[in-house]
Scaffold this active site. Structure first.
Site, PDB file in Angstrom:
ATOM      1  N   LYS A  84       0.865  -1.186   0.000  1.00  0.00           N
ATOM      2  CA  LYS A  84       0.000   0.000   0.000  1.00  0.00           C
ATOM      3  C   LYS A  84       0.899   1.232   0.000  1.00  0.00           C
ATOM      4  CE  LYS A  84      -3.981   1.669   2.761  1.00  0.00           C
ATOM      5  NZ  LYS A  84      -4.836   1.327   3.937  1.00  0.00           N
ATOM      6  N   SER A 139     -10.018  -1.540   6.917  1.00  0.00           N
ATOM      7  CA  SER A 139      -9.471  -1.295   5.581  1.00  0.00           C
ATOM      8  C   SER A 139      -8.757  -2.453   4.918  1.00  0.00           C
ATOM      9  CB  SER A 139      -8.507  -0.119   5.627  1.00  0.00           C
ATOM     10  OG  SER A 139      -9.217   1.053   5.447  1.00  0.00           O
ATOM     11  N   SER A 143      -9.709   1.106   2.817  1.00  0.00           N
ATOM     12  CA  SER A 143      -8.858   1.957   2.017  1.00  0.00           C
ATOM     13  C   SER A 143      -7.756   1.204   1.272  1.00  0.00           C
ATOM     14  CB  SER A 143      -8.222   3.036   2.905  1.00  0.00           C
ATOM     15  OG  SER A 143      -7.396   2.449   3.884  1.00  0.00           O
TER      16      SER A 143
END
Ligand code: GLN
Length: 428
Positions: free
Chosen positions: A30, A129, A105
């Site tokens: 990420k 997330s 996310s």
């Protein structure tokens, strides 16, 4: 190549001289995980030119275990979002159906794993997330215990809720990665000295465990395929384990989960991100005075969604609101955690569907049909307990997941139990 809009930067991070348990694996991170010499934007315009001069601890550990990092992935800006619609580079598309949301996310990491571009990916989980995108894309997503994995070098959201997590298609790969990245790090003072177990040595005989079904979640779901698949699994569990019972969280506490999250997350985020001012960090837009520089930098660098959360955080922390709002939310958090601990004293695992629905269409208003079953997994960010989402079934050809949560530092048993369920689900 990136038909899912899941990649911020392609990269080629590895050390040919290192061999280890990750040697054969392609890995994505990420884009809030710092990579030395490779841009780390957290999918925010304010950090679009930020190139760290150091690696996050997890990156060092991956390199030392022979891993090959090939991509930095899209996320809702600074971790703020649940659907993958809000990266600076535009929405990330679901791996199974590109008309649907990826979930967030940690959107890009989930999608690259689900689509087979990489074998394993790291994300972060503050509210859910890792676990929502895992459910929406039909893969495994683990949020370990708070303090199990170092967050040094990870752009924070609210530090008291932030965890690093792992996505893969199977539990064994998740366990292999956890073994590499877990463990004490002097650079993240909340990391634990507890020994890192051989997580990848999954126990095939997880017997005598007590399983609780979290009733509050089931009451919020009307998708019959999700309910049907869940109870087929429950029936199978009933045959194998002597204790499978229904439990309820105090309904008022259950209902308070999203609002308590909103207060604490935004307050901490406002404080954590005070360094994105264009002075120590962030694309500077110069003004005539120091305050004007900060105002211009932040107004230009944050999307409306982030600005809104900063506003909520700032308002919460104002002296006239602090006691009535922030302190009260902390007290309710304590009560939620006490309630959860009580349940986990009696049961080894708590299970429920991960969400009330499949990934929404990009054309839908994602909030319109959301229920409490779409945000309850935050309970384990409040407590720091570990939880994992694994695929449970499909509805309209789209995947949905099962959530399994357990006591702190019980990852070995959690992964072993999840692997047994993984097999059971395949046979249902
Ligand atoms: N959906 C939640 C939010 O928007 C959780 C995000 C996260 O875990 N980073 O804050």
């Amino acid at each position: 190549m990136d038909k899912y809009n899941a990649i911020v930067t392609q990269c080629d991070i590895k050390d040919e001289t290192k061999k280890g348990s990750l040697s054969h694996l392609k890995i994505a991170l990420k884009d809030n995980i710092s990579t030395k010499g490779v841009k780390t934007t957290a999918s925010s315009k304010i950090l679009e030119n930020y190139t760290p001069v150091f690696n996050a601890t997890v990156v060092e550990r991956i390199i030392n275990a022979g891993g090959h990092i090939v991509a930095k992935t899209t996320m809702d800006e600074l971790g703020m979002g649940g659907y993958g619609k809000n990266p600076a580079t535009g929405p990330t598309l679901n791996a199974i159906d590109q008309n649907r949301m990826a979930g967030g996310s940690s959107a890009g990491s989930a999608v690259l794993v689900a689509s087979g571009v990489v074998d394993v990916a790291l994300g972060t989980d503050t509210g859910d997330s890792m676990r929502i995108p895992a459910s929406y894309n039909g893969i495994v997503g683990l949020k370990p215990t708070y303090g199990r994995v170092s967050r040094y070098g990870v752009v924070p959201y609210p530090a008291s809720l932030d965890h690093d997590g792992i996505f893969a298609k199977d539990i064994k790969t998740v366990a292999t990665m956890l073994e590499v990245i877990a463990g004490y790090d002097r650079l993240d003072q909340v990391t634990s000295h507890k020994e890192v177990e051989r997580y990848s040595d999954l126990d095939s005989d997880v017997n005598d465990v007590k399983i609780a079904i979290l009733d509050n979640v089931l009451n919020e779901i009307d998708n019959e395929e999700i309910i049907g698949a869940f109870y087929r699994l429950v029936n199978a569990l009933d045959l194998r384990y002597s204790e499978v019972k229904t439990v309820s969280m105090d309904e008022d506490l259950f209902k308070a989960l999203p609002i308590v999250y909103k207060i604490i997350a935004n307050a901490e985020a406002f404080s954590n991100h005070s360094n994105l001012s264009g002075v120590p960090f962030g694309n500077r837009i110069a003004g005539d005075t120091f305050s004007e520089t900060i105002l211009k930098t932040r107004s230009n660098g944050f999307s409306f969604q982030v600005a809104q959360r900063m506003f909520i955080g700032a308002t919460t922390l104002m002296s006239e609101n602090y006691t009535d709002v922030y302190v009260k939310a902390q007290k309710v958090r304590r009560k939620i955690v006490d309630n959860l601990n009580e349940m986990k004293e009696d049961y080894d695992f708590i299970i429920a569907p991960a969400a009330s629905r499949i990934a929404p269409l990009l054309s839908e208003d994602e909030d319109e049909h959301a229920t409490l079953a779409d945000s309850y997994m935050v309970m384990d960010n409040f407590s720091g307990h570990p939880g994992i989402v694994i695929p449970l079934g499909t509805s309209e050809s789209m995947p949905f997941g099962l959530y399994i949560s357990t006591r702190a530092f019980n990852e070995k048993q959690l992964l072993s139990f999840a692997a047994i369920i993984e097999e059971m689900v395949g046979e249902l």
